[in-house]
Scaffold this motif. Structure first.
Motif, PDB file in Angstrom:
ATOM      1  N   ARG A 148       0.966  -1.297  -0.031  1.00 21.10           N
ATOM      2  CA  ARG A 148      -0.013   0.085  -0.040  1.00 21.10           C
ATOM      3  C   ARG A 148       0.903   1.448   0.083  1.00 21.10           C
ATOM      4  O   ARG A 148       0.224   2.354  -0.424  1.00 21.10           O
ATOM      5  CB  ARG A 148      -0.944  -0.046   1.235  1.00 21.10           C
ATOM      6  CG  ARG A 148      -0.294  -0.387   2.467  1.00 21.10           C
ATOM      7  CD  ARG A 148      -1.604  -0.251   3.619  1.00 21.10           C
ATOM      8  NE  ARG A 148      -0.912  -0.776   4.865  1.00 21.10           N
ATOM      9  CZ  ARG A 148      -1.303  -2.170   5.263  1.00 21.10           C
ATOM     10  NH1 ARG A 148      -1.944  -2.906   4.437  1.00 21.10           N
ATOM     11  NH2 ARG A 148      -0.763  -2.288   6.651  1.00 21.10           N
ATOM     12  N   ALA A 153      -0.619   4.340  -2.309  1.00 23.86           N
ATOM     13  CA  ALA A 153      -0.533   5.954  -1.538  1.00 23.86           C
ATOM     14  C   ALA A 153       0.741   6.457  -1.805  1.00 23.86           C
ATOM     15  O   ALA A 153       1.789   5.911  -1.735  1.00 23.86           O
ATOM     16  CB  ALA A 153      -1.136   5.734  -0.291  1.00 23.86           C
ATOM     17  N   ILE A 154       0.708   7.747  -1.763  1.00 27.99           N
ATOM     18  CA  ILE A 154       2.004   8.599  -1.750  1.00 27.99           C
ATOM     19  C   ILE A 154       2.004   9.180  -0.224  1.00 27.99           C
ATOM     20  O   ILE A 154       1.221  10.053   0.224  1.00 27.99           O
ATOM     21  CB  ILE A 154       1.905   9.825  -2.498  1.00 27.99           C
ATOM     22  CG1 ILE A 154       1.968   8.964  -4.234  1.00 27.99           C
ATOM     23  CG2 ILE A 154       3.103  10.688  -2.618  1.00 27.99           C
ATOM     24  CD1 ILE A 154       1.402  10.017  -5.222  1.00 27.99           C
ATOM     25  N   PHE A 157       1.802  12.814   0.406  1.00 29.30           N
ATOM     26  CA  PHE A 157       0.721  13.739   0.023  1.00 29.30           C
ATOM     27  C   PHE A 157      -0.422  13.476   1.277  1.00 29.30           C
ATOM     28  O   PHE A 157      -0.432  12.642   1.921  1.00 29.30           O
ATOM     29  CB  PHE A 157       0.273  13.118  -1.099  1.00 29.30           C
ATOM     30  CG  PHE A 157       0.707  13.505  -2.540  1.00 29.30           C
ATOM     31  CD1 PHE A 157       2.050  13.889  -2.711  1.00 29.30           C
ATOM     32  CD2 PHE A 157       0.247  13.283  -3.836  1.00 29.30           C
ATOM     33  CE1 PHE A 157       2.550  14.568  -3.704  1.00 29.30           C
ATOM     34  CE2 PHE A 157       0.781  13.662  -4.886  1.00 29.30           C
ATOM     35  CZ  PHE A 157       2.128  14.195  -5.099  1.00 29.30           C
ATOM     36  N   GLU A 161      -5.249  14.484  -1.351  1.00 29.25           N
ATOM     37  CA  GLU A 161      -4.332  14.395  -2.416  1.00 29.25           C
ATOM     38  C   GLU A 161      -4.594  12.928  -2.769  1.00 29.25           C
ATOM     39  O   GLU A 161      -4.775  12.752  -3.801  1.00 29.25           O
ATOM     40  CB  GLU A 161      -3.150  14.651  -2.212  1.00 29.25           C
ATOM     41  CG  GLU A 161      -2.965  16.376  -2.260  1.00 29.25           C
ATOM     42  CD  GLU A 161      -1.557  16.864  -1.689  1.00 29.25           C
ATOM     43  OE1 GLU A 161      -1.087  17.951  -2.135  1.00 29.25           O
ATOM     44  OE2 GLU A 161      -0.829  16.142  -1.091  1.00 29.25           O
ATOM     45  N   ASN A 162      -4.272  12.065  -1.763  1.00 28.19           N
ATOM     46  CA  ASN A 162      -4.231  10.618  -2.145  1.00 28.19           C
ATOM     47  C   ASN A 162      -5.817  10.047  -2.668  1.00 28.19           C
ATOM     48  O   ASN A 162      -6.056   9.303  -3.409  1.00 28.19           O
ATOM     49  CB  ASN A 162      -4.034   9.659  -0.976  1.00 28.19           C
ATOM     50  CG  ASN A 162      -2.482   9.553  -0.823  1.00 28.19           C
ATOM     51  OD1 ASN A 162      -1.955   8.931  -1.615  1.00 28.19           O
ATOM     52  ND2 ASN A 162      -1.840  10.443   0.241  1.00 28.19           N
ATOM     53  N   LEU A 165      -6.372  11.284  -6.377  1.00 28.37           N
ATOM     54  CA  LEU A 165      -5.346  11.008  -7.415  1.00 28.37           C
ATOM     55  C   LEU A 165      -6.133  10.740  -8.743  1.00 28.37           C
ATOM     56  O   LEU A 165      -5.444  10.845  -9.741  1.00 28.37           O
ATOM     57  CB  LEU A 165      -4.444   9.875  -6.732  1.00 28.37           C
ATOM     58  CG  LEU A 165      -3.215  10.322  -5.732  1.00 28.37           C
ATOM     59  CD1 LEU A 165      -2.685   9.052  -5.325  1.00 28.37           C
ATOM     60  CD2 LEU A 165      -2.356  11.162  -6.603  1.00 28.37           C
ATOM     61  N   ALA A 206      -0.549  11.091   4.409  1.00 29.43           N
ATOM     62  CA  ALA A 206      -1.178   9.547   4.427  1.00 29.43           C
ATOM     63  C   ALA A 206      -0.093   8.787   5.492  1.00 29.43           C
ATOM     64  O   ALA A 206      -0.516   7.818   5.946  1.00 29.43           O
ATOM     65  CB  ALA A 206      -1.255   9.256   3.182  1.00 29.43           C
ATOM     66  N   ILE A 214      -4.641   3.633   6.285  1.00 28.15           N
ATOM     67  CA  ILE A 214      -4.298   3.838   4.791  1.00 28.15           C
ATOM     68  C   ILE A 214      -5.186   3.139   3.934  1.00 28.15           C
ATOM     69  O   ILE A 214      -5.387   3.293   2.990  1.00 28.15           O
ATOM     70  CB  ILE A 214      -2.529   3.584   4.975  1.00 28.15           C
ATOM     71  CG1 ILE A 214      -1.863   4.817   5.515  1.00 28.15           C
ATOM     72  CG2 ILE A 214      -2.231   3.518   3.517  1.00 28.15           C
ATOM     73  CD1 ILE A 214      -0.571   4.557   5.990  1.00 28.15           C
ATOM     74  N   ILE A 218      -7.318   3.826   0.511  1.00 34.96           N
ATOM     75  CA  ILE A 218      -7.332   3.314  -0.718  1.00 34.96           C
ATOM     76  C   ILE A 218      -8.657   2.755  -1.227  1.00 34.96           C
ATOM     77  O   ILE A 218      -8.798   2.697  -2.324  1.00 34.96           O
ATOM     78  CB  ILE A 218      -5.808   2.231  -0.874  1.00 34.96           C
ATOM     79  CG1 ILE A 218      -4.581   3.009  -0.350  1.00 34.96           C
ATOM     80  CG2 ILE A 218      -5.923   1.438  -1.943  1.00 34.96           C
ATOM     81  CD1 ILE A 218      -3.578   1.967   0.032  1.00 34.96           C
ATOM     82  N   ARG A 221     -10.946   5.222  -2.330  1.00 33.40           N
ATOM     83  CA  ARG A 221     -10.298   5.954  -3.686  1.00 33.40           C
ATOM     84  C   ARG A 221     -10.902   4.803  -4.552  1.00 33.40           C
ATOM     85  O   ARG A 221     -11.406   5.320  -5.764  1.00 33.40           O
ATOM     86  CB  ARG A 221      -8.944   6.247  -3.614  1.00 33.40           C
ATOM     87  CG  ARG A 221      -8.568   7.014  -4.786  1.00 33.40           C
ATOM     88  CD  ARG A 221      -7.253   7.135  -5.042  1.00 33.40           C
ATOM     89  NE  ARG A 221      -6.323   5.765  -4.984  1.00 33.40           N
ATOM     90  CZ  ARG A 221      -5.196   5.542  -4.569  1.00 33.40           C
ATOM     91  NH1 ARG A 221      -4.612   6.540  -3.904  1.00 33.40           N
ATOM     92  NH2 ARG A 221      -4.781   4.145  -4.640  1.00 33.40           N
TER      93      ARG A 221
END
Length: 308
Positions: A148, A153-154, A157, A161-162, A165, A206, A214, A218, A221
């Motif tokens: 992950r 994920a970044i 960020f 922002e995640n 994306l 994140a 986290i 994900i 999203r």
């Protein structure tokens, strides 16, 4: 001192058990005086459903079709070898296998993240170009990767922002090259609430969240676009029992909404409890398909090691 969130390990190995939640001791017991359900309740602060409710639903036609797929590995040899697989709408297909038998390469290839040597993939009967991840996404595929923080994920960020994306360029969130921060914030707040992501605020990096949060970020999203196909690789690795319950429920919700869900997991208990159908992968090939009621950890283990 043995520290783990895996309940069967704790019950098997421990003489005494101390449960922590939010940095505080919430219970002390022994394996003889407790159960998985009791431990989960102490860990989460409420009753936890450890067995997913997998009520049968009507399945449709194949939504994900994989035909003769050959994918190279990182060590110069083929990691996936002529693999054929179908997942129907309204079905969870669980893939069981010992790590390193082509699971990661399969997921990355179907998601457009790893070159394919031969073979093809179709969604709803339409062949898709695997050379461009964007094309795969537009065809209706969502992907929850096993790593992950490397692929999903970044870390630097923010939560916002995640979450944005994948769709930051859509008209709802961007006009004439300018981001619409009000619309983005509203969208992200809804996802955080719907997926119970625990975060101080939307601008928190994140990397400051727990592993379970986290993973839920994900999932939020990836599921926000109501995908036709969802690939979830090791979806509950390293997360607590409360997050496991939540993630399993969301996978089942996606299946009940008509998505074809491919779950790749090294956890046999997860595969057995979550799948409508089980396929076993060994050295890059599917070596057996079973219904959950005819499968057992022993039979799956034999197939996973190349036995009949």
């Amino acid at each position: 001192i043995f520290i783990s969130h895996k309940l069967h390990e704790v019950l098997t190995l421990s003489d005494r058990i101390t449960v922590l939640r939010n940095g505080r001791v919430t219970g002390e017991t022994t394996p003889c005086d407790t159960s998985r359900e009791d431990l989960a309740r102490m860990m989460v602060g409420r009753s936890v459903n450890l067995a997913p409710d997998l009520t049968k639903v009507e399945t449709g036609a194949a939504r994900l079709s994989i035909n003769g797929l050959v994918v190279g590995g990182d060590r110069g040899v083929d990691a996936v070898r002529g693999l054929d697989l179908e997942v129907k709408g309204g079905e969870i297909l669980g893939i069981a296998g010992i790590s390193g038998n082509g699971q990661r390469e399969l997921a990355e290839a179907v998601s457009g993240l790893r070159p394919v040597i031969r073979g093809g993939v179709a969604i709803d009967g339409q062949s898709i170009d695997l050379k461009q991840p964007k094309t795969v996404r537009q065809a209706g595929l969502a992907y929850v990767p096993e790593e992950r923080m490397r692929d999903g994920a970044i870390g630097d960020f923010s939560v916002t922002e995640n979450l944005i994306l994948l769709n930051h360029a859509e008209p709802d969130y961007c006009r004439r090259g300018f981001l619409r921060f009000g619309a983005i914030g509203g969208h992200c707040r809804k996802l955080v609430d719907a997926f119970a992501v625990k975060t101080p605020h939307l601008e928190t990096p994140a990397k400051n969240l727990s592993g379970g949060n986290i993973q839920k970020l994900i999932m939020a999203r990836e599921l926000s676009g109501n995908p036709k196909v969802l690939i979830a690789a090791q979806p509950t690795r390293g997360v607590d029992v409360g997050s496991i319950e939540f993630i399993h429920k969301r996978l089942i919700d996606a299946r009940d909404a008509g998505a074809a869900v491919l779950v790749i997991s090294a956890d046999l208990e997860e595969v057995l409890s979550l799948s409508d159908r089980i396929a076993v992968i060994y050295e890059g090939e599917i070596v057996g398909e079973l219904m959950p009621e005819e499968a057992s950890e022993g039979r799956l283990g034999l197939l996973m090691t190349g036995g009949g």
